[in-house]
Write an enzyme that holds these catalytic residues in place. Structure first.
Site, PDB file in Angstrom:
ATOM      1  N   PRO A  88       0.791  -1.301  -0.055  1.00 30.55           N
ATOM      2  CA  PRO A  88      -0.032   0.133   0.005  1.00 30.55           C
ATOM      3  C   PRO A  88       0.963   1.258  -0.001  1.00 30.55           C
ATOM      4  CG  PRO A  88      -0.154  -1.130   2.243  1.00 30.55           C
ATOM      5  CD  PRO A  88       0.622  -2.066   1.056  1.00 30.55           C
ATOM      6  N   ARG A 152      -3.221  -9.358 -20.131  1.00 27.99           N
ATOM      7  CA  ARG A 152      -4.342  -9.106 -21.093  1.00 27.99           C
ATOM      8  C   ARG A 152      -3.622  -8.217 -22.238  1.00 27.99           C
ATOM      9  NH1 ARG A 152      -9.606  -9.290 -20.110  1.00 27.99           N
ATOM     10  NH2 ARG A 152      -9.828  -7.500 -21.619  1.00 27.99           N
ATOM     11  N   ASP A 167     -11.418  -1.687 -23.933  1.00 28.87           N
ATOM     12  CA  ASP A 167     -11.725  -1.746 -22.465  1.00 28.87           C
ATOM     13  C   ASP A 167     -11.718  -0.316 -21.756  1.00 28.87           C
ATOM     14  OD1 ASP A 167     -12.173  -4.363 -22.362  1.00 28.87           O
ATOM     15  OD2 ASP A 167     -10.192  -4.816 -21.910  1.00 28.87           O
TER      16      ASP A 167
END
Length: 247
Positions: A88, A152, A167
């Site tokens: 994070p 992808r 997309d």
């Protein structure tokens, strides 16, 4: 591309890639994937991968030595992987970063657990990446998410690259609504323009809806978008719709 994940829970990856486009990419060896158990690089009979932090405090910290040995096992005589630590504290992972990483030949993810990893491991990390401002139990889920997004863009993983190009976020706009049969569901009909056969008007209307959604849901993305001619035509139509609604 070769992708390795260093983790104390390699079982998490045993089933996740058994379905969908990634499983087919693995079958075709477009992607070579290995989940590496960090415990295999420990040097005690309990296979210890964590210990109490120096200076005190709650929780445990993952030990540096087993991770560094696991990382070293990914090196070859002539090359080393690009090493990513999901955290994070890192830069936010997005579509642009996924495209950038898809051009690499070899990526290794280090999946932390507990309170994190010994800071000395960071000496071999090329990049920290975050999937958002929240905390998870470990880096495995973020690694899975990033691997799918990266994959992808690898040629051959998605059969129709046009679907990738269209997309959301690839064009820096949210995707337009999609419809399939039947034409009417619960009193809601498919927009007439989609049935017209006029492909130019269909594309403009889809762009209108894409812009509308982006303005309503992600104005931050809209403000960064560079408009081309099709965007300008769609905006004119959107303004005309809004003008009629006000009359």
């Amino acid at each position: 591309m070769r992708i390795d994940v260093l983790t104390i829970f390699p079982q998490l990856f045993e089933t996740i890639f058994n379905w969908g486009v990634i499983s087919r990419a693995l079958e075709k060896e477009i992607i070579v994937f290995e989940a590496v158990d960090i415990r295999d690089f420990t040097d005690d009979r309990h296979r210890t991968t964590d210990d109490y932090p120096f200076g005190g405090g709650s929780g445990l910290v993952m030990k540096a030595e087993p991770i560094l040995r696991a990382v070293a096992s990914r090196f070859t005589e002539n090359s080393r992987p690009y090493i990513i630590y999901p955290s994070p504290q890192g830069k936010v992972f997005d579509n642009k970063k996924a495209l950038e990483l898809s051009k690499l030949n070899h990526i290794t993810f280090i999946c932390g657990r507990y309170e994190g990893i010994d800071e000395r491991v960071m000496s071999v990390v090329d990049e920290e990446l975050s999937i958002g401002d929240f905390v998870l139990s470990g880096g495995e889920v973020p690694a899975i998410l990033m691997i799918e997004a990266i994959s992808r863009f690898i040629p051959g993983v998605i059969g129709d690259m046009e679907s990738v190009i269209n997309d959301s976020f690839f064009s820096e706009l949210l995707d337009h609504p999609h419809y399939t049969r039947p034409r009417e569901v619960n009193g809601i009909e498919v927009p007439e323009v989609l049935l017209s056969g006029n492909h130019e008007m269909i594309e403009i209307q889809r762009r209108v809806e894409s812009l509308r959604r982006t303005i309503e849901r992600r104005p931050d993305i809209f403000l960064k978008h560079e408009f081309d001619l099709s965007d300008k035509k769609a905006l004119l139509m959107l303004f005309e719709e809004l003008r009629k609604d006000d009359e």
